[in-house]
Enzyme design. Structure first.
Site, PDB file in Angstrom:
ATOM      1  N   ALA A  90      26.981 -12.337  50.445  1.00  0.00           N
ATOM      2  CA  ALA A  90      27.331 -10.807  50.506  1.00  0.00           C
ATOM      3  C   ALA A  90      27.170 -10.191  51.669  1.00  0.00           C
ATOM      4  O   ALA A  90      27.941  -9.668  52.224  1.00  0.00           O
ATOM      5  CB  ALA A  90      26.639 -10.035  49.444  1.00  0.00           C
ATOM      6  N   SER A  91      26.138 -10.654  52.243  1.00  0.00           N
ATOM      7  CA  SER A  91      25.910  -9.869  53.783  1.00  0.00           C
ATOM      8  C   SER A  91      26.889 -10.442  54.884  1.00  0.00           C
ATOM      9  O   SER A  91      27.330  -9.620  55.807  1.00  0.00           O
ATOM     10  CB  SER A  91      24.441 -10.212  54.226  1.00  0.00           C
ATOM     11  OG  SER A  91      24.350 -11.550  54.351  1.00  0.00           O
ATOM     12  N   LYS A  92      27.173 -11.848  55.000  1.00  0.00           N
ATOM     13  CA  LYS A  92      28.136 -12.201  55.832  1.00  0.00           C
ATOM     14  C   LYS A  92      29.605 -11.904  55.376  1.00  0.00           C
ATOM     15  O   LYS A  92      30.392 -11.519  56.459  1.00  0.00           O
ATOM     16  CB  LYS A  92      28.137 -13.779  55.832  1.00  0.00           C
ATOM     17  CG  LYS A  92      26.678 -14.233  56.566  1.00  0.00           C
ATOM     18  CD  LYS A  92      26.616 -13.786  57.906  1.00  0.00           C
ATOM     19  CE  LYS A  92      25.299 -14.248  58.519  1.00  0.00           C
ATOM     20  NZ  LYS A  92      25.215 -13.758  59.964  1.00  0.00           N
TER      21      LYS A  92
ATOM     22  N   ASP B 145      13.564  -4.235  66.829  1.00  0.00           N
ATOM     23  CA  ASP B 145      13.896  -4.600  65.440  1.00  0.00           C
ATOM     24  C   ASP B 145      15.179  -3.997  65.080  1.00  0.00           C
ATOM     25  O   ASP B 145      15.466  -2.930  65.165  1.00  0.00           O
ATOM     26  CB  ASP B 145      12.839  -3.923  64.634  1.00  0.00           C
ATOM     27  CG  ASP B 145      13.163  -4.366  62.987  1.00  0.00           C
ATOM     28  OD1 ASP B 145      14.309  -5.006  62.584  1.00  0.00           O
ATOM     29  OD2 ASP B 145      12.164  -3.979  62.217  1.00  0.00           O
TER      30      ASP B 145
ATOM     31  N   SER C  63      29.711 -16.251  59.017  1.00  0.00           N
ATOM     32  CA  SER C  63      29.453 -17.729  58.225  1.00  0.00           C
ATOM     33  C   SER C  63      30.716 -18.243  57.452  1.00  0.00           C
ATOM     34  O   SER C  63      31.116 -17.396  56.600  1.00  0.00           O
ATOM     35  CB  SER C  63      28.211 -17.599  57.320  1.00  0.00           C
ATOM     36  OG  SER C  63      28.060 -18.705  56.343  1.00  0.00           O
TER      37      SER C  63
ATOM     38  N   TYR D 285      23.130 -14.008  50.798  1.00  0.00           N
ATOM     39  CA  TYR D 285      23.465 -14.351  52.161  1.00  0.00           C
ATOM     40  C   TYR D 285      24.798 -14.074  52.496  1.00  0.00           C
ATOM     41  O   TYR D 285      25.214 -13.549  53.301  1.00  0.00           O
ATOM     42  CB  TYR D 285      22.956 -15.764  52.560  1.00  0.00           C
ATOM     43  CG  TYR D 285      23.347 -16.137  53.878  1.00  0.00           C
ATOM     44  CD1 TYR D 285      22.721 -15.597  54.975  1.00  0.00           C
ATOM     45  CD2 TYR D 285      24.221 -17.333  53.801  1.00  0.00           C
ATOM     46  CE1 TYR D 285      22.983 -16.144  56.426  1.00  0.00           C
ATOM     47  CE2 TYR D 285      24.491 -17.728  55.297  1.00  0.00           C
ATOM     48  CZ  TYR D 285      24.060 -17.014  56.314  1.00  0.00           C
ATOM     49  OH  TYR D 285      24.546 -17.612  57.622  1.00  0.00           O
TER      50      TYR D 285
END
Length: 326
Positions: free
Chosen positions: A203-205, A109, A188, A201
């Site tokens: 923000a994370s990329k 994980d 992305s 999503y």
């Protein structure tokens, strides 16, 4: 009016004009040189992956699975990391059939620091080295910001997409320095064209992109960094697999299809081939399809038009709030 204010106003007027003139003078020659180098020189300077060790997270399906197969065809030794052991074993068998000399499978994980250290140690203990770390594992959420029932339920998007890549990279860097290796990151185009319903999503990329661009400056020249920006790819994500309202993975193909609409969807196999080819060329950034990279320049030059397009897209395709997607 104080001197500081005058200097500030002078800088605001003069500096933009100077920078604009310099851009007009230097940008066309830069593009020409880059075009000639990328098309006439770089294609013939491909990294030989034979016998090199590549670790890929999220290797059980989608882009990660296809990256495994393309590296296998190039003769690389592979370390496959994901949570679904059964699928990993199937991918391993296929990689061996394609010519991979050796495959190590590790169930882990990536949101856990100790798991990331474990699979890096396993790779180095088994093969004695590490040449490429491919941070591919990722999940998506699809929902308006106000549609989230509990804001903590979307934390796994950042945990997987950002922190998972950071944890693995932190453990791998000492070994990558020894091999003069490379970090590959799957980002992305959403960081270039900020569409609606993808705020978490995106923000994370965006965090992944900025982090690894900064890290590139820290690690150069010992470790290289390639950041890939795949478009709409046929994977479990485009089939509706997303982080649900209760913080668990769900499938809602209808909502995802409604959002994607008429965007061209390309195969994960084609995307992976472009990424690995770009990585072996030493590309800093890789966009597949390339038109998404053009969208980046469009957004920089004409942000209002980009905003209007996605506002219009959101208006004609309203989010189905009863679907339970986040």
């Amino acid at each position: 009016m104080t001197m500081d204010v005058l200097i500030h106003k002078f800088m605001n007027v003069v500096f933009p004009a100077i920078l604009f003139i310099l851009l007009c003078i230097t940008f066309p020659p830069y593009l020409l040189v880059k075009f000639l180098y990328c098309n006439l020189v770089r294609p013939f300077i491909l990294e030989d992956m034979t016998g090199k060790v590549v670790l890929i997270t999220g290797a059980s399906s989608g882009i990660g699975e296809q990256l495994v197969y393309d590296y296998a065809r190039r003769g690389a030794c592979l370390v496959l990391v994901a949570r679904r052991m059964k699928l990993l074993e199937e991918v391993k068998e296929r990689a061996l059939e394609l010519g991979c000399p050796d495959v190590l499978v590790v169930c882990a994980d990536i949101t856990k620091v100790e798991d990331c250290k474990h699979f890096i140690d396993e790779a180095v203990n088994h093969f004695g080295r590490l040449d490429h770390l491919v941070n591919n594992a990722g999940i998506i959420s699809l929902c308006p910001f106000e549609g989230v029932s509990n804001i903590r339920n979307v934390a796994p998007v950042m945990d997987v997409n950002f922190w998972g890549a950071v944890y693995a990279t932190y453990a791998a860097i000492p070994h990558l320095r020894k091999s003069k290796g490379r970090i590959v990151v799957i980002a992305s185009p959403i960081v270039w064209v900020m569409g609606p319903r993808l705020s978490f999503y995106a923000a994370s990329k965006a965090a992944v992109t900025i982090f690894f661009e900064s890290l590139r400056a820290e690690l150069d020249p010992d470790v290289s960094v390639s950041i890939a920006f795949p478009g709409v790819i046929k994977t479990e994500m485009t089939k509706g697999n997303h982080l649900g309202k209760e913080g668990v993975m769900e499938v809602d193909e209808e909502s995802m299809t409604l959002f994607i609409g008429n965007f061209p969807v390309i195969s994960a196999e084609l995307c992976a081939k472009s990424i690995v080819k770009g990585v072996c060329r030493g590309d800093r950034t890789i966009a597949e399809p390339y038109c998404f990279k053009i969208a980046h320049f469009w957004n920089v030059l004409c942000p209002e038009i980009t905003h209007w397009f996605f506002w219009w897209l959101n208006a004609i395709k309203p989010y189905k709030r009863t679907s339970g997607s986040t």
